[in-house]
Design a protein around this motif. Structure first.
Motif, PDB file in Angstrom:
ATOM      1  N   UNK A  45       6.740 -20.108 -20.559  1.00  0.00           N
ATOM      2  CA  UNK A  45       7.143 -18.714 -20.370  1.00  0.00           C
ATOM      3  C   UNK A  45       6.375 -17.759 -21.268  1.00  0.00           C
ATOM      4  N   UNK A  46       5.739 -18.278 -22.321  1.00  0.00           N
ATOM      5  CA  UNK A  46       4.962 -17.419 -23.225  1.00  0.00           C
ATOM      6  C   UNK A  46       3.827 -16.715 -22.498  1.00  0.00           C
ATOM      7  N   UNK A  47       3.421 -17.256 -21.373  1.00  0.00           N
ATOM      8  CA  UNK A  47       2.341 -16.625 -20.601  1.00  0.00           C
ATOM      9  C   UNK A  47       2.731 -15.239 -20.097  1.00  0.00           C
ATOM     10  N   UNK A  48       4.021 -14.978 -20.015  1.00  0.00           N
ATOM     11  CA  UNK A  48       4.495 -13.683 -19.530  1.00  0.00           C
ATOM     12  C   UNK A  48       4.642 -12.654 -20.652  1.00  0.00           C
ATOM     13  N   UNK A  49       4.575 -13.101 -21.897  1.00  0.00           N
ATOM     14  CA  UNK A  49       4.810 -12.215 -23.039  1.00  0.00           C
ATOM     15  C   UNK A  49       3.581 -11.328 -23.288  1.00  0.00           C
ATOM     16  N   UNK A  50       3.798 -10.031 -23.358  1.00  0.00           N
ATOM     17  CA  UNK A  50       2.721  -9.068 -23.586  1.00  0.00           C
ATOM     18  C   UNK A  50       2.872  -8.462 -24.981  1.00  0.00           C
ATOM     19  N   UNK A  51       1.939  -8.778 -25.859  1.00  0.00           N
ATOM     20  CA  UNK A  51       1.973  -8.242 -27.218  1.00  0.00           C
ATOM     21  C   UNK A  51       1.249  -6.906 -27.282  1.00  0.00           C
ATOM     22  N   UNK A  52       1.710  -6.045 -28.171  1.00  0.00           N
ATOM     23  CA  UNK A  52       1.085  -4.731 -28.345  1.00  0.00           C
ATOM     24  C   UNK A  52      -0.101  -4.835 -29.298  1.00  0.00           C
ATOM     25  N   UNK A  53      -0.877  -3.773 -29.359  1.00  0.00           N
ATOM     26  CA  UNK A  53      -1.990  -3.733 -30.301  1.00  0.00           C
ATOM     27  C   UNK A  53      -1.480  -3.832 -31.737  1.00  0.00           C
ATOM     28  N   UNK A  54      -0.330  -3.222 -31.986  1.00  0.00           N
ATOM     29  CA  UNK A  54       0.272  -3.300 -33.316  1.00  0.00           C
ATOM     30  C   UNK A  54       0.662  -4.746 -33.641  1.00  0.00           C
ATOM     31  N   UNK A  55       1.235  -5.435 -32.669  1.00  0.00           N
ATOM     32  CA  UNK A  55       1.578  -6.849 -32.864  1.00  0.00           C
ATOM     33  C   UNK A  55       0.329  -7.656 -33.218  1.00  0.00           C
ATOM     34  N   UNK A  56      -0.731  -7.424 -32.474  1.00  0.00           N
ATOM     35  CA  UNK A  56      -1.970  -8.177 -32.683  1.00  0.00           C
ATOM     36  C   UNK A  56      -2.545  -7.912 -34.068  1.00  0.00           C
ATOM     37  N   UNK A  57      -2.455  -6.647 -34.504  1.00  0.00           N
ATOM     38  CA  UNK A  57      -2.970  -6.282 -35.825  1.00  0.00           C
ATOM     39  C   UNK A  57      -2.158  -6.960 -36.928  1.00  0.00           C
ATOM     40  N   UNK A  58      -0.861  -7.033 -36.746  1.00  0.00           N
ATOM     41  CA  UNK A  58      -0.012  -7.676 -37.756  1.00  0.00           C
ATOM     42  C   UNK A  58      -0.297  -9.179 -37.834  1.00  0.00           C
ATOM     43  N   UNK A  78       4.700 -21.856 -37.500  1.00  0.00           N
ATOM     44  CA  UNK A  78       4.857 -20.491 -36.990  1.00  0.00           C
ATOM     45  C   UNK A  78       6.339 -20.106 -36.891  1.00  0.00           C
ATOM     46  N   UNK A  79       7.201 -21.089 -36.700  1.00  0.00           N
ATOM     47  CA  UNK A  79       8.631 -20.810 -36.524  1.00  0.00           C
ATOM     48  C   UNK A  79       9.246 -20.214 -37.786  1.00  0.00           C
ATOM     49  N   UNK A  80       8.679 -20.552 -38.939  1.00  0.00           N
ATOM     50  CA  UNK A  80       9.247 -20.119 -40.216  1.00  0.00           C
ATOM     51  C   UNK A  80       8.666 -18.800 -40.728  1.00  0.00           C
ATOM     52  N   UNK A  81       7.664 -18.266 -40.047  1.00  0.00           N
ATOM     53  CA  UNK A  81       6.988 -17.079 -40.547  1.00  0.00           C
ATOM     54  C   UNK A  81       7.781 -15.801 -40.244  1.00  0.00           C
ATOM     55  N   UNK A  82       8.000 -14.994 -41.265  1.00  0.00           N
ATOM     56  CA  UNK A  82       8.831 -13.791 -41.124  1.00  0.00           C
ATOM     57  C   UNK A  82       8.225 -12.769 -40.175  1.00  0.00           C
ATOM     58  N   UNK A  83       6.913 -12.594 -40.248  1.00  0.00           N
ATOM     59  CA  UNK A  83       6.264 -11.620 -39.363  1.00  0.00           C
ATOM     60  C   UNK A  83       6.404 -12.032 -37.905  1.00  0.00           C
ATOM     61  N   UNK A  84       6.153 -13.303 -37.628  1.00  0.00           N
ATOM     62  CA  UNK A  84       6.265 -13.788 -36.259  1.00  0.00           C
ATOM     63  C   UNK A  84       7.714 -13.771 -35.788  1.00  0.00           C
ATOM     64  N   UNK A  85       8.637 -14.024 -36.702  1.00  0.00           N
ATOM     65  CA  UNK A  85      10.053 -13.947 -36.347  1.00  0.00           C
ATOM     66  C   UNK A  85      10.434 -12.523 -35.940  1.00  0.00           C
ATOM     67  N   UNK A  86       9.956 -11.558 -36.701  1.00  0.00           N
ATOM     68  CA  UNK A  86      10.302 -10.163 -36.397  1.00  0.00           C
ATOM     69  C   UNK A  86       9.697  -9.711 -35.074  1.00  0.00           C
ATOM     70  N   UNK A  87       8.421 -10.045 -34.865  1.00  0.00           N
ATOM     71  CA  UNK A  87       7.771  -9.684 -33.600  1.00  0.00           C
ATOM     72  C   UNK A  87       8.499 -10.355 -32.433  1.00  0.00           C
TER      73      UNK A  87
END
Length: 263
Positions: A230-243, A183-192
């Protein structure tokens, strides 16, 4: 109730693991996941013995060579001893019996007996297909299957099984959430991650938690223990989830020769 976040210990062992578990508990982890096959229960147990005053949820797994009735009971007593616990919170069938050499009903009956004897408080499944999961539920009822622990990460979203779990009322525990670091190398996850001032690993964990899964990342570094927590505090958007949904490639990493025929 099983905590929705914990520390995985797959591929970890020795004094370094004992120290990592101690550090995790200091950070605030309340759920440690291990297994008989990891050969590290004693290492985890050493850390637990030094934190006896803390409430910690302990999961272990019965190896597929120990699924006969008496073997289940004997192996769980040994797991209790290694983990320095009178009772374990959760025991899972690590893998279905290859070629159904041991009837699933026999193993489930043994786990029921283990619970009645006080060796465990709950039991569940791991690496179970939809068909096998339904067989288990038919025998003991959904109320007695606490979770099905399966491989889930952005590149292997296991949608058929996770949907079946939701439909059947079985909680999903997602193992290998970081896809062995991919996951660390993925461009989409890096951008999000950059948009949230987070790391790609935190995004992958937050994605699982947002979907209602239990996430159990493992790491060899204390700094990553803190980041994962700390990831438990991170709130992803619907757009993030769709990507992230678009990243699914059915890229299964764990697939031993004795695995069932996957859905």
């Amino acid at each position: 109730m099983i905590p929705n976040f914990g520390m995985g210990t797959f591929r970890l062992s020795g004094s370094s693991l004992t120290e990592l578990v101690e550090q995790a508990l200091e950070i605030g982890y309340q759920h440690i996941d291990t297994a008989q096959a990891y050969e590290n229960e004693a290492d985890v147990g050493k850390a637990l013995s030094r934190s006896a005053d803390r409430k910690i949820f302990i999961t272990t797994k019965v190896w597929h060579e120990k699924l006969a009735y008496q073997d289940v009971l004997d192996s769980l007593r040994e797991s209790c001893d290694r983990l320095q616990r009178d009772t374990l919170d959760l025991a899972l069938i690590h893998w279905p019996s290859p070629n159904q050499e041991v009837p699933l009903q026999e193993t489930l009956d043994a786990l029921t007996e283990a619970r009645e004897r006080g060796l465990i408080r709950n039991f569940g499944l791991s690496n179970f297909t939809i068909k096998l999961m339904k067989q288990a539920l038919q025998h003991v009822g959904a109320e007695n299957i606490l979770t099905n622990q399966i491989e889930v990460h952005p590149f292997m979203q296991n949608s058929k099984v996770t949907k079946a779990c939701a439909d059947l009322g079985v909680k999903v525990t997602a193992y290998l959430p970081l896809a062995k670091g991919a996951v660390v190398e993925n461009k989409t996850l890096q951008r999000i991650a950059e948009e949230h001032n987070a790391s790609p690993a935190q995004v992958a964990i937050a994605w699982e938690l947002r979907k209602g899964f239990i996430s159990i990342p493992s790491t060899t570094k204390e700094s990553h223990l803190k980041d994962n927590f700390e990831a438990q505090k991170l709130k992803l958007s619907e757009e993030d989830m769709a990507e992230i949904k678009e990243l699914d490639e059915n890229d299964r990493i764990i697939d031993p020769s004795f695995a069932p025929d996957w859905d």
